[in-house]
Design a protein around this motif. Structure first.
Motif, PDB file in Angstrom:
ATOM      1  N   ALA A 387       0.828  -1.210   0.000  1.00 59.51           N
ATOM      2  CA  ALA A 387       0.000   0.000   0.000  1.00 59.51           C
ATOM      3  C   ALA A 387       0.862   1.258   0.000  1.00 59.51           C
ATOM      4  CB  ALA A 387      -0.918  -0.010   1.221  1.00 59.51           C
ATOM      5  N   LEU A 388       1.963   1.252   0.763  1.00 58.87           N
ATOM      6  CA  LEU A 388       2.847   2.410   0.807  1.00 58.87           C
ATOM      7  C   LEU A 388       3.477   2.662  -0.556  1.00 58.87           C
ATOM      8  CD1 LEU A 388       4.222   4.589   2.536  1.00 58.87           C
ATOM      9  CD2 LEU A 388       6.014   2.907   3.085  1.00 58.87           C
ATOM     10  N   ALA A 389       3.914   1.598  -1.221  1.00 63.97           N
ATOM     11  CA  ALA A 389       4.519   1.754  -2.544  1.00 63.97           C
ATOM     12  C   ALA A 389       3.517   2.303  -3.551  1.00 63.97           C
ATOM     13  CB  ALA A 389       5.072   0.415  -3.025  1.00 63.97           C
ATOM     14  N   LEU A 390       2.295   1.790  -3.538  1.00 65.26           N
ATOM     15  CA  LEU A 390       1.274   2.242  -4.481  1.00 65.26           C
ATOM     16  C   LEU A 390       0.841   3.677  -4.182  1.00 65.26           C
ATOM     17  CD1 LEU A 390      -0.869  -0.996  -4.728  1.00 65.26           C
ATOM     18  CD2 LEU A 390       0.770  -0.120  -6.399  1.00 65.26           C
ATOM     19  N   ALA A 391       0.799   4.042  -2.900  1.00 65.83           N
ATOM     20  CA  ALA A 391       0.499   5.435  -2.548  1.00 65.83           C
ATOM     21  C   ALA A 391       1.586   6.363  -3.080  1.00 65.83           C
ATOM     22  CB  ALA A 391       0.362   5.579  -1.038  1.00 65.83           C
ATOM     23  N   GLY A 392       2.838   5.909  -3.007  1.00 70.33           N
ATOM     24  CA  GLY A 392       3.929   6.701  -3.568  1.00 70.33           C
ATOM     25  C   GLY A 392       3.805   6.858  -5.070  1.00 70.33           C
ATOM     26  N   VAL A 393       3.362   5.792  -5.774  1.00 68.96           N
ATOM     27  CA  VAL A 393       3.152   5.883  -7.220  1.00 68.96           C
ATOM     28  C   VAL A 393       2.063   6.897  -7.538  1.00 68.96           C
ATOM     29  CG1 VAL A 393       2.393   4.609  -9.261  1.00 68.96           C
ATOM     30  CG2 VAL A 393       3.945   3.534  -7.636  1.00 68.96           C
ATOM     31  N   LEU A 394       0.992   6.889  -6.753  1.00 69.59           N
ATOM     32  CA  LEU A 394      -0.082   7.864  -6.954  1.00 69.59           C
ATOM     33  C   LEU A 394       0.432   9.285  -6.728  1.00 69.59           C
ATOM     34  CD1 LEU A 394      -3.036   8.550  -7.456  1.00 69.59           C
ATOM     35  CD2 LEU A 394      -3.477   8.145  -5.024  1.00 69.59           C
ATOM     36  N   ALA A 395       1.208   9.489  -5.665  1.00 69.38           N
ATOM     37  CA  ALA A 395       1.764  10.814  -5.391  1.00 69.38           C
ATOM     38  C   ALA A 395       2.698  11.252  -6.514  1.00 69.38           C
ATOM     39  CB  ALA A 395       2.512  10.799  -4.058  1.00 69.38           C
ATOM     40  N   TYR A 396       3.469  10.321  -7.040  1.00 62.10           N
ATOM     41  CA  TYR A 396       4.370  10.640  -8.160  1.00 62.10           C
ATOM     42  C   TYR A 396       3.572  11.061  -9.386  1.00 62.10           C
ATOM     43  CZ  TYR A 396       7.768   9.973 -11.906  1.00 62.10           C
ATOM     44  OH  TYR A 396       8.563  10.153 -13.012  1.00 62.10           O
ATOM     45  N   SER A 397       2.489  10.341  -9.683  1.00 63.77           N
ATOM     46  CA  SER A 397       1.664  10.675 -10.844  1.00 63.77           C
ATOM     47  C   SER A 397       1.070  12.072 -10.711  1.00 63.77           C
ATOM     48  CB  SER A 397       0.543   9.639 -11.005  1.00 63.77           C
ATOM     49  OG  SER A 397       1.080   8.339 -11.172  1.00 63.77           O
ATOM     50  N   LEU A 398       0.608  12.410  -9.514  1.00 61.72           N
ATOM     51  CA  LEU A 398       0.034  13.740  -9.299  1.00 61.72           C
ATOM     52  C   LEU A 398       1.103  14.819  -9.333  1.00 61.72           C
ATOM     53  CD1 LEU A 398      -2.498  12.870  -6.461  1.00 61.72           C
ATOM     54  CD2 LEU A 398      -2.985  13.238  -8.882  1.00 61.72           C
ATOM     55  N   ALA A 399       2.314  14.486  -8.870  1.00 62.44           N
ATOM     56  CA  ALA A 399       3.399  15.468  -8.866  1.00 62.44           C
ATOM     57  C   ALA A 399       3.891  15.782 -10.258  1.00 62.44           C
ATOM     58  CB  ALA A 399       4.568  14.955  -8.017  1.00 62.44           C
ATOM     59  N   LYS A 400       3.676  14.868 -11.202  1.00 61.79           N
ATOM     60  CA  LYS A 400       4.114  15.117 -12.571  1.00 61.79           C
ATOM     61  C   LYS A 400       3.355  16.269 -13.188  1.00 61.79           C
ATOM     62  CE  LYS A 400       4.613  11.594 -15.306  1.00 61.79           C
ATOM     63  NZ  LYS A 400       4.320  10.321 -15.976  1.00 61.79           N
ATOM     64  N   GLY A 401       2.057  16.395 -12.841  1.00 66.80           N
ATOM     65  CA  GLY A 401       1.259  17.480 -13.366  1.00 66.80           C
ATOM     66  C   GLY A 401       1.027  17.330 -14.854  1.00 66.80           C
ATOM     67  N   PRO A 402       0.507  18.422 -15.498  1.00 66.98           N
ATOM     68  CA  PRO A 402       0.239  18.363 -16.934  1.00 66.98           C
ATOM     69  C   PRO A 402       1.531  18.224 -17.718  1.00 66.98           C
ATOM     70  CG  PRO A 402      -0.920  20.206 -15.915  1.00 66.98           C
ATOM     71  CD  PRO A 402       0.050  19.685 -14.898  1.00 66.98           C
ATOM     72  N   GLU A 403       1.496  17.391 -18.728  1.00 66.36           N
ATOM     73  CA  GLU A 403       2.625  17.215 -19.622  1.00 66.36           C
ATOM     74  C   GLU A 403       2.156  17.449 -21.042  1.00 66.36           C
ATOM     75  OE1 GLU A 403       3.879  13.246 -19.088  1.00 66.36           O
ATOM     76  OE2 GLU A 403       4.836  13.589 -17.155  1.00 66.36           O
ATOM     77  N   LYS A 404       3.126  17.704 -21.885  1.00 66.42           N
ATOM     78  CA  LYS A 404       2.792  17.819 -23.294  1.00 66.42           C
ATOM     79  C   LYS A 404       2.408  16.447 -23.814  1.00 66.42           C
ATOM     80  CE  LYS A 404       5.161  20.410 -26.089  1.00 66.42           C
ATOM     81  NZ  LYS A 404       6.213  20.964 -26.947  1.00 66.42           N
ATOM     82  N   THR A 405       1.280  16.383 -24.502  1.00 64.30           N
ATOM     83  CA  THR A 405       0.825  15.109 -25.045  1.00 64.30           C
ATOM     84  C   THR A 405       1.651  14.727 -26.241  1.00 64.30           C
ATOM     85  OG1 THR A 405      -1.401  15.585 -24.311  1.00 64.30           O
ATOM     86  CG2 THR A 405      -1.173  13.874 -25.964  1.00 64.30           C
ATOM     87  N   ILE A 406       2.116  13.458 -26.279  1.00 60.51           N
ATOM     88  CA  ILE A 406       2.887  12.981 -27.403  1.00 60.51           C
ATOM     89  C   ILE A 406       1.972  12.851 -28.610  1.00 60.51           C
ATOM     90  CG2 ILE A 406       4.315  11.054 -28.226  1.00 60.51           C
ATOM     91  CD1 ILE A 406       5.131  10.554 -25.403  1.00 60.51           C
ATOM     92  N   SER A 407       2.576  12.836 -29.787  1.00 60.16           N
ATOM     93  CA  SER A 407       1.831  12.802 -31.036  1.00 60.16           C
ATOM     94  C   SER A 407       0.635  11.876 -30.987  1.00 60.16           C
ATOM     95  CB  SER A 407       2.760  12.359 -32.165  1.00 60.16           C
ATOM     96  OG  SER A 407       2.024  12.139 -33.345  1.00 60.16           O
ATOM     97  N   LYS A 408      -0.494  12.386 -31.466  1.00 61.76           N
ATOM     98  CA  LYS A 408      -1.711  11.585 -31.438  1.00 61.76           C
ATOM     99  C   LYS A 408      -1.952  10.891 -32.785  1.00 61.76           C
ATOM    100  CE  LYS A 408      -4.143  14.416 -28.030  1.00 61.76           C
ATOM    101  NZ  LYS A 408      -5.342  15.160 -27.725  1.00 61.76           N
ATOM    102  N   ARG A 409      -1.014  10.948 -33.673  1.00 57.64           N
ATOM    103  CA  ARG A 409      -1.189  10.303 -34.954  1.00 57.64           C
ATOM    104  C   ARG A 409      -1.151   8.796 -34.764  1.00 57.64           C
ATOM    105  NH1 ARG A 409       2.244   8.784 -39.056  1.00 57.64           N
ATOM    106  NH2 ARG A 409       4.068   9.555 -37.956  1.00 57.64           N
ATOM    107  N   VAL A 410      -2.205   8.136 -35.217  1.00 60.16           N
ATOM    108  CA  VAL A 410      -2.301   6.694 -35.017  1.00 60.16           C
ATOM    109  C   VAL A 410      -2.498   6.029 -36.364  1.00 60.16           C
ATOM    110  CG1 VAL A 410      -3.261   6.921 -32.721  1.00 60.16           C
ATOM    111  CG2 VAL A 410      -4.792   6.795 -34.656  1.00 60.16           C
TER     112      VAL A 410
END
Length: 411
Positions: A387-410
């Motif tokens: 649970a502690l490790a997964l909580a850290g992953v969640l905190a890391y994801s939120l700390a990343k904030g908005p990022e530039k979206t990589i190319s959406k060409r599919v």
């Protein structure tokens, strides 16, 4: 013609020595006011301009409100429906994403319990994934090239015997290291799943952010935010606690999961560097799904070639005759491919930080389902570490904030 209802200044000879203003009433009648003072004329003229401008703006506002009343009510009625449809679609996509990943892990573990040959299983998954991506390219690959909404029979036949336009020697050479890392990550994951519990493998894979930060700084020269660095502390601490208290712990399973983290995060960082390169021609630039398909095909010879080196030829034949192996192998390969494709579909509709949070919840779902399906024993200390490790992953994801979206060409 009709005169604009705007005051006109006249004087200095028009009416002798007199000055004044004229305003057209809009029906052909012009009203003039005569003044004998230039200063007074200017004052009245400015006042009249301000008053007429205010009246004009008020009239335009009323007309716009009258025209947009019905449309506004219609839009306001349709907006909740479109929003509901969007949220329903996202819910279906997230549910499919979780279902595919859970199915991949459950089917994979079920096979490895009765057929302990991870290299053969990985090669089978690679064959299924390559076939699935071939179908995707066959169905959709030519749409982008010829502009038609639906590929013709000739296009489909051409697609079956030729690579997409962006698959140039330049692109293939750049993606070769990605294919090697992709193959290594898949093999290491299956080796870990074959040695330890599914829940423990995914607890170790919670260390992915640690490897992402390390490799991004090394390869891309990226500097992580302070919040990201702080979030790594509970991740590392939780994995240590879970490893020390894990009942199914083996060094082989632990090191294989760590190797999987290193390979997959190295692939992700390197793929980002490749997608940002400026020496590609416009037709050589890859979207996320294009790159996944290309790497899947390029990794297949590596996955097949390593089987006789690690396990010999016997397990391959046994996989076809052992009860309960062939079908789950195929289903796991399909689920793995669907997991990636749905993941990209979600990434095109949400912010990257939302995708990261969803990925964290997905890992929690996989761990919980695996504990139930395989009746995995777990101690309180082990659960706390996970649970502690997964909580850290969640905190890391939120700390990343908005990022530039990589190319959406599919494809």
């Amino acid at each position: 013609g009709m005169l604009r209802p705007r005051p006109t200044l006249f004087g200095n000879g028009d009416f002798g020595d007199e000055y004044g203003t004229c305003v057209a009433a809009g029906n052909g009648v012009v009203t003039c006011t005569i003044y004998h003072s230039v200063d007074l004329i200017r004052t009245k003229f400015n006042e009249r301009v301000v008053a007429l401008e205010a009246a004009r703006q008020a009239g335009e506002a009323e007309a716009a409100a009258a025209r947009g009343g019905t449309a506004g009510r219609s839009c306001s009625a349709d907006k909740p429906k479109s929003e509901r449809a969007r949220y329903i679609a996202l819910g279906v996509l997230f549910g499919s994403w979780y279902a595919c990943n859970i199915a991949y892990n459950v089917f994979n573990k079920q096979v490895l319990l009765v057929f302990p040959y991870p290299a053969t299983c990985t090669a089978a998954h690679g064959v299924v994934a390559a076939a699935a991506m071939g179908c995707v390219w066959l169905a959709f690959g030519r749409r982008r090239d010829n502009g038609r909404s639906r590929p013709t029979a000739a296009d489909a036949a051409a697609s079956a015997f030729s690579l997409p336009r962006w698959a140039t020697p330049h692109v293939l050479a750049a993606c070769a290291p990605l294919a090697a890392l992709h193959a290594a990550g898949l093999l290491a994951t299956n080796m870990s799943l074959g040695s330890v519990a599914v829940s423990f493998t995914h607890t170790i894979k919670a260390l992915e952010p640690f490897f992402t930060v390390l490799l991004s700084a090394t390869v891309l020269g990226a500097t992580p935010a302070v919040g990201q660095l702080l979030a790594l502390v509970p991740i590392v601490a939780g994995v240590i606690i879970a490893s020390v208290t894990e009942i199914s712990f083996t060094w082989a399973g632990f090191l294989a999961a760590m190797a999987s983290n290193l390979a997959f995060q190295g692939r992700n960082v390197l793929s980002k560097a490749i997608m940002q390169r400026s020496d590609f021609e416009p037709h050589e630039r890859l979207g996320g799904i294009d790159m996944f398909g290309l790497v899947t095909f390029m990794a297949l010879p590596l996955l097949v070639g390593v089987v006789p080196l690690l396990e010999g030829f016997g397990p391959t034949a046994a996989a076809l005759t052992t009860p309960g192996v062939a079908l789950p192998l195929i289903l796991a390969g399909i689920a793995r491919c669907g997991d990636v494709l749905v993941s990209y579909a979600i990434l095109h509709r949400v912010m990257p930080v939302t995708h990261s949070v969803g990925n964290c919840v997905k890992r929690v779902s996989v761990i919980l389902v695996s504990l139930i399906v395989f009746h995995t024993p777990i101690t309180p200390a082990n659960g706390m570490g996970t649970a502690l490790a997964l909580a850290g992953v969640l905190a890391y994801s939120l700390a990343k904030g908005p990022e530039k979206t990589i190319s959406k060409r599919v494809v």
